[in-house]
Motif scaffolding. Structure first.
Motif, PDB file in Angstrom:
ATOM      1  N   ASN A 121       1.000  -1.442   0.135  1.00  0.00           N
ATOM      2  CA  ASN A 121       0.177   0.308  -0.378  1.00  0.00           C
ATOM      3  C   ASN A 121       0.324   1.235   0.084  1.00  0.00           C
ATOM      4  N   VAL A 122       2.078   0.611   0.864  1.00  0.00           N
ATOM      5  CA  VAL A 122       2.897   2.473   0.736  1.00  0.00           C
ATOM      6  C   VAL A 122       3.148   2.452  -0.624  1.00  0.00           C
ATOM      7  N   ILE A 124       1.954   2.006  -3.509  1.00  0.00           N
ATOM      8  CA  ILE A 124       0.791   2.332  -4.176  1.00  0.00           C
ATOM      9  C   ILE A 124       0.479   3.552  -4.138  1.00  0.00           C
ATOM     10  N   SER A 125       0.567   4.191  -3.076  1.00  0.00           N
ATOM     11  CA  SER A 125       0.558   5.551  -2.392  1.00  0.00           C
ATOM     12  C   SER A 125       1.535   6.368  -2.735  1.00  0.00           C
ATOM     13  N   LEU A 126       2.848   6.041  -3.264  1.00  0.00           N
ATOM     14  CA  LEU A 126       3.600   7.111  -3.705  1.00  0.00           C
ATOM     15  C   LEU A 126       3.424   6.789  -5.452  1.00  0.00           C
ATOM     16  N   LEU A 238       5.998   5.842   6.822  1.00  0.00           N
ATOM     17  CA  LEU A 238       4.949   5.417   5.860  1.00  0.00           C
ATOM     18  C   LEU A 238       4.066   3.951   6.482  1.00  0.00           C
ATOM     19  N   HIS A 241       0.849   4.320   8.622  1.00  0.00           N
ATOM     20  CA  HIS A 241      -0.511   4.744   7.792  1.00  0.00           C
ATOM     21  C   HIS A 241      -0.915   4.047   6.772  1.00  0.00           C
ATOM     22  N   ALA A 242      -0.495   3.253   6.540  1.00  0.00           N
ATOM     23  CA  ALA A 242      -0.792   2.259   5.514  1.00  0.00           C
ATOM     24  C   ALA A 242      -1.070   0.974   6.053  1.00  0.00           C
ATOM     25  N   SER A 243      -2.604   0.684   5.662  1.00  0.00           N
ATOM     26  CA  SER A 243      -3.680   0.117   5.618  1.00  0.00           C
ATOM     27  C   SER A 243      -2.857  -1.870   5.336  1.00  0.00           C
ATOM     28  N   CYS A 246      -3.931  -5.575   1.051  1.00  0.00           N
ATOM     29  CA  CYS A 246      -3.374  -4.825  -0.599  1.00  0.00           C
ATOM     30  C   CYS A 246      -3.915  -6.030  -1.249  1.00  0.00           C
TER      31      CYS A 246
END
Ligand code: PRX
Length: 648
Positions: A121-122, A124-126, A238, A241-243, A246
């Motif tokens: 998820n990190v 993806i967030s980037l 990071l 805060h990641a869910s 995934c």
């Protein structure tokens, strides 16, 4: 050596738990796998989890081939999720981490699953997505595995760069792969010394590149870590805060999965591209049959994540087999020579995978030291990367374990993505020094320069005649070089660049490279890459690098240089040149010696005859044929020069 080597059958204690227990069974299954490779790879595929599986199994030929085209599976799902769904392995330790300084951590398959999904998820967030490239500059850490598995989960192509490489070497890899992000640790430790990795990344990123983010793991929280606002991000921030959910992305079996640079025969390293799904298929099969690896094993592979061995036999093959694995950071004999034995004893390791150099280091420290530790649980010792000399083999058998340990000397290359030659440890007999027998589905042969098979007992070029799923699919950004490097010497076959002999029992003996690549402590170095670095120094007119056999390291590089008239050939200059190679490539490539010579031995067409340089350092004189030499008068002077500069 080859003729005298005895056949040693595996002990019954090992054989009884092995996947394959009988030599005749090996032969029958090998023949069947060659007659119908698709049936063999289908059988392996049945043991994996697919998101979609269809026909055909194999299409095309070298160099354009595919395995299960159109079928989809995810490497990470097979290495992690599959073991979480199984109640037996769910809460089993996947990774034990231990550093030379004594720091320890543990992660179960379930925890690994959560961490990997969070980091996916990190990514993806980037803004990273399937097909993007990221560079990973980290040592053997649990987080390194998390990061790499997260990439595999999303189809992001990762490129691990050995954390001993210099800023220049790292930069070259980041730039030429078009990496969009760098994932690094802030520092690593070796022999008690803290190595600042983040600073090296900063140096590597001076100048143009495509990197948008650097994710920094503060593995050493007390080490000052410079951060560039807007570009650099903290791993733990990071992750907090990641869910933790995934889903694994469905990927075609032939989609690129990983990229790893290795030395070739020219100055520029090759970015070897492996297909993710193909790599899983093959490495799972190698690990299962050559290591007999299962969830019951506690297994330690000492290879660094910067080398493909770790990806073949730990990250992908090892986890796909559900083993408990040890990750170790630092030197194996620091802070004391028994450090590796301490680890083997603490975790009751039953399978150890290392390089001949490391085994020889243990041998150097003596049997008495080994016997101070409880190593009775050791069953299998595996080796790769360079020849395992019979003396070390015998010592390992006698001194590590109960005297009946099985030894598996495997042969493979970054390009083969696995080990096409090895023992089937419960089935085929061992021969000290040999690399065993071909793996299922791999048709190996030894041929002369015309491609004609040579008779058993005679040396020739080692080739592979058919496609297999872990064979490199490309050289990143240079298809033409890929074809030229491997498939033009003998059309229709893969050219390994090694010479070998097959003996009367069908065992293969790999003799060494036929090109300009040398193996130093299992690290593959291009002598041309070193020569380019030397020539780049203003003082150097010509440079030649050759390997000198070394008891411990297998080979050590020795350089010969001619110097521009405006410079003095001094010990200071020698030190400067050694430092330059360390800076351009890394400290493992540092030449043992720089010989200043007045002239190089050359052919009439001006090519340096490196064989003569090798003979001079090994025998003190040129013993072989000198008819090709342009000017034979230079030989005496060369020998004197080498003698005089031996202290450099
Ligand atoms: O020359 C062979 C040697 O190492 C080369 C491959 O190096 P690398 O790509 O770094 O290996 C990665 C291993 C997966 C080969 O071309 N080599 C490898 N194993 C052996 C070996 N030489 C002799 N005996 C071996 N067992």
């Amino acid at each position: 050596m080859i003729a005298e080597s005895p056949l040693i059958p595996p002990p019954e204690s090992y054989r009884k738990d092995s996947y394959l227990r009988d030599e005749a069974e090996y032969r029958a299954r090998y023949e069947a796998s060659i007659a119908d490779p698709a049936a063999f790879w289908s059988e392996i595929a049945d043991e994996l989890v697919w998101q979609h599986r269809g026909e055909p199994v194999i299409t095309g030929q070298m160099p354009d081939f595919q395995f299960f085209p159109g079928s989809q599976l995810n490497v990470c799902e097979n290495c992690v999720d599959r073991h979480v769904e199984n109640p037996w392995t769910r809460n089993k330790v996947a990774l034990f981490f231990e550093s030379e300084d004594g720091h320890r951590e543990t992660l179960t398959y379930l925890q690994l699953h959560q961490e990997v999904q969070k980091f996916a998820n990190v990514l993806i967030s980037l803004g990273l997505k399937k097909g993007d490239v990221v560079s990973v500059y980290m040592q053997n850490l649990i987080e390194t595995y998390v990061v790499l598995l997260a990439c595999l989960r999303l189809g992001i192509v990762y490129n691990t760069v050995f954390a001993g490489f210099s800023a220049e070497a790292l930069r070259e890899r980041i730039v030429s792969s078009g990496a969009k992000a760098v994932l690094c640790a802030n520092a690593s430790v070796r022999r008690g010394k803290i190595l600042p990795l983040k600073e090296t990344v900063d140096q590597a990123l001076v100048g143009p590149h495509d990197v948008e983010h650097v994710v920094v793991l503060r593995h050493f929280p007390d080490v000052g870590t410079p951060m560039t606002p807007g570009r650099d991000l903290d791993y733990h921030d990071l992750m907090s805060h990641a869910s933790p959910e995934c889903p694994a992305v469905a990927l075609d079996t032939n989609d690129p999965g990983l990229l790893i640079f290795t030395s070739g025969t020219s100055g520029k390293p090759k970015g070897i591209v492996h297909a993710g799904g193909g790599f899983l298929l093959g490495t799972y099969a190698f690990t299962k049959y050559q290591l007999d690896l299962s969830p019951e094993d506690v297994y330690w592979n000492t290879a660094d994540i910067g080398w493909l061995t770790s990806h073949i036999f730990v990250l992908v093959g090892g986890l796909a087999c559900g083993a408990t694995t040890i990750l170790y950071e630092g030197a194996l004999d620091y802070p004391h020579p028994g450090r590796a034995y301490e680890v083997l004893e603490r975790y009751r390791v039953n399978k150890l995978f290392s390089a001949p150099t490391a085994y020889r280091m243990m041998m150097k420290h003596g049997t008495e030291l080994a016997q101070k530790y409880d190593l009775t649980h050791l069953q299998l010792l595996i080796s790769v990367g360079e020849p395992l000399n019979p003396e070390a083999w015998q010592w390992m058998r006698r001194s590590l374990g109960k005297g009946d340990v099985v030894i598996n000397n495997t042969w493979g290359q970054t390009e083969t993505g696995g080990t096409p030659l090895a023992s089937f440890p419960g089935a085929t007999s061992m021969k000290p020094g040999s690399c065993g027998v071909p793996f299922f589905g791999h048709r190996l042969d030894i041929v002369d320069a015309d491609g004609q098979a040579v008779a058993d007992g005679n040396p020739g070029y080692l080739i592979i005649r058919n496609v297999f799923p872990t064979l490199a699919r490309d050289i990143f950004g240079d298809r033409e070089r890929y074809i030229r490097s491997y498939f033009t010497q003998l059309p229709g076959a893969y050219f390994t660049g090694d010479s070998a002999v097959r003996d009367a029992d069908g065992h293969f003996w790999v003799l060494g490279r036929v090109d300009d690549v040398i193996n130093v402590s299992g690290h593959r170095i291009s002598t041309m890459e070193m020569e380019s670095s030397l020539i780049d120094h203003g003082a150097v007119v010509e440079a030649a690098v050759v390997g000198r056999p070394d008891e411990l390291k297998g080979m050590v590089p020795v350089a010969f240089v001619t110097v521009d008239k405006s410079y003095v050939a001094s010990p200071e200059l020698a030190a400067e040149l050694k430092a330059k190679i360390t800076l351009d490539i890394g400290s493992f490539a540092r030449p043992e010696r720089i010989h200043f010579v007045t002239a190089m031995p050359k052919t009439r067409s001006g090519k340096i005859i490196r064989r003569m340089l090798r003979e001079i350092i090994q025998d003190g004189a040129v013993r072989g044929d000198i008819t090709g030499l342009e000017d034979s008068d230079i030989l005496d002077k060369l020998v004197t020069d080498v003698g005089e500069s031996s202290s450099s």
